[in-house]
Design an enzyme around this catalytic site. Structure first.
Site, PDB file in Angstrom:
ATOM      1  N   CYS A 115       8.765   0.127   1.776  1.00  0.00           N
ATOM      2  CA  CYS A 115       9.319  -0.310   3.408  1.00  0.00           C
ATOM      3  C   CYS A 115       8.367  -0.182   4.658  1.00  0.00           C
ATOM      4  O   CYS A 115       8.917  -0.256   5.953  1.00  0.00           O
ATOM      5  CB  CYS A 115      11.100  -0.506   3.060  1.00  0.00           C
ATOM      6  SG  CYS A 115      11.578  -1.039   1.662  1.00  0.00           S
ATOM      7  N   HIS A 240      13.054  -0.956  10.488  1.00  0.00           N
ATOM      8  CA  HIS A 240      13.575  -1.554   9.067  1.00  0.00           C
ATOM      9  C   HIS A 240      14.686  -1.966   9.025  1.00  0.00           C
ATOM     10  O   HIS A 240      15.936  -2.050   9.574  1.00  0.00           O
ATOM     11  CB  HIS A 240      12.749  -0.155   8.649  1.00  0.00           C
ATOM     12  CG  HIS A 240      13.229  -1.137   7.261  1.00  0.00           C
ATOM     13  ND1 HIS A 240      12.309  -1.968   6.758  1.00  0.00           N
ATOM     14  CD2 HIS A 240      13.906  -0.471   6.021  1.00  0.00           C
ATOM     15  CE1 HIS A 240      13.264  -2.426   5.039  1.00  0.00           C
ATOM     16  NE2 HIS A 240      13.793  -1.267   4.686  1.00  0.00           N
ATOM     17  N   ASN A 270      16.693  -7.247   3.547  1.00  0.00           N
ATOM     18  CA  ASN A 270      15.731  -6.607   3.612  1.00  0.00           C
ATOM     19  C   ASN A 270      14.815  -6.888   3.582  1.00  0.00           C
ATOM     20  O   ASN A 270      14.318  -7.385   2.250  1.00  0.00           O
ATOM     21  CB  ASN A 270      15.836  -4.968   2.525  1.00  0.00           C
ATOM     22  CG  ASN A 270      15.277  -3.523   2.960  1.00  0.00           C
ATOM     23  OD1 ASN A 270      14.400  -4.074   3.247  1.00  0.00           O
ATOM     24  ND2 ASN A 270      15.678  -2.780   2.088  1.00  0.00           N
TER      25      ASN A 270
END
Ligand code: UT7
Length: 313
Positions: A115, A240, A270
């Site tokens: 990520c 993020h 996500n």
């Protein structure tokens, strides 16, 4: 000779047509819209179709970013694609994207920092531009992360979504990227990982949550300190997008009001390496980012990996 900076010249994004809501997930696993929304802030996510790869999504987001930046494909001399879900093991997604864009010069490679990948990719492209070797780079985050989901595991399948975001980063005599910090520590490798055969994401969510909050919170504080900035000078935090509770905790740690935080986890879920460039483009399209605004990226992912970028838009 004047100093060379690297500056964001244009942004673009792509989201697959298919939307899966929390209510749709109630039909697949033992969950509720209320649980997902209260614990994560997610309402819906986009799901790529079977014949749509991370490279296809990167291509769409890159065409848009190029158009917005007034840079033509033949001016691109570097492509960095952050992804954990490449179309093929090799050639890299970056080379496949280069080929789709009909570029036959320069160089292209992938970055896998889970990520955090997009912040790693920005860090690398920034260094090439500042060294004078590269004038225009395509920096992409793209993920078909739902291809790694066990649709029977409620712990993970409700969290993720697909998409891509691209930034054209160009040499400039005006300040752009001000600082980058990246880091990793593999001793946490088993808390968030992809198992083999079948390839499914497995996560100790609660442990990851606590370390994510702690790491990104500290990183945001040290980024401001290293740049001799106070929080009033920051216009936007673009973190993020894994969980709204994590994002709110980081903002609280640096005393940043919530209206200065770009939040897209509700719409996108996500999307791993794509989450920051998707959120950046979402904010850009809404017209809230102004020239010279100070923006902070904060990222955290499997490894663990982490990264922070401070930039003048
Ligand atoms: O992108 C890279 C970094 N990733 C992250 O930052 C993700 C970090 N982690 C998180 O966002 C959160 O930990 C989660 C959203 C994954 C989970 O939230 P939590 O508040 O940490 O919940 P939990 O894991 O402690 O689970 C609480 C309960 C459990 O039940 P018991 O054991 O208390 O009876 C789970 O089985 O919630 C249960 N549960 C669910 N219930 C309904 C787990 N998933 C679900 C679900 N629906 N989808």
């Amino acid at each position: 000779m004047s100093k060379i900076y690297s500056k964001i010249n244009g942004t673009g994004s792509y989201l697959p047509d298919k939307i899966l809501t929390n209510y749709d997930l109630e039909k697949l696993v033992d969950t509720t819209h209320e649980w997902i929304y209260e614990r994560t802030g997610i309402v819906q996510r986009h799901i790529a179709s079977d014949n749509e790869s991370s490279v296809d999504m990167a291509y769409s987001s890159s065409l848009e970013a190029l158009k917005k930046s007034n840079i033509s494909v033949d001016q691109i001399d570097m492509i960095v694609v952050a992804t954990t879900t490449p179309e093929r093991k090799f050639p890299s997604s970056a080379v496949l994207l280069q080929n789709k864009l009909k570029i036959e010069k320069g160089f292209a490679f992938d970055v896998n920092a889970a990520c955090t990948g997009f912040v790693y990719a920005i860090d690398i492209a920034d260094k090439y531009i500042k060294s004078g070797l590269v004038k225009n780079a395509l920096v992409v985050g793209t993920e078909k992360i739902t291809s790694l989901l066990d649709w029977k595991d409620r712990n993970t399948c409700v969290l993720f979504g697909d998409g891509a975001g691209t930034v054209v980063l160009s040499a400039s005599d005006q300040a752009g990227i001000l600082s980058n910090t990246i880091g990793s520590n593999g001793s946490y490798k088993d808390l968030l990982t992809v198992n083999t055969d079948p390839e499914y994401i497995e996560m100790k969510g609660n442990d990851v949550f606590k370390i994510a909050v702690n790491t990104m919170g500290k990183l945001a504080v040290s980024t401001l300190k290293e740049n001799n900035m106070n929080i009033d000078q920051v216009d936007w935090l673009i973190p993020h997008q894994a969980n709204s509770r994590i994002i709110n905790a980081i903002a609280k740690k640096i005393s940043l009001p919530n209206d200065k935080v770009i939040m897209t986890v509700d719409k996108h879920g996500n999307t791993s390496a794509a989450s920051i460039p998707l959120a950046l483009d979402d904010a850009n399209k809404r017209g809230v980012l102004r020239s010279n605004h100070i923006i902070m990226f904060e990222a955290f992912g499997a490894g663990f990996t982490w990264g922070s970028t401070l930039l003048k838009f």
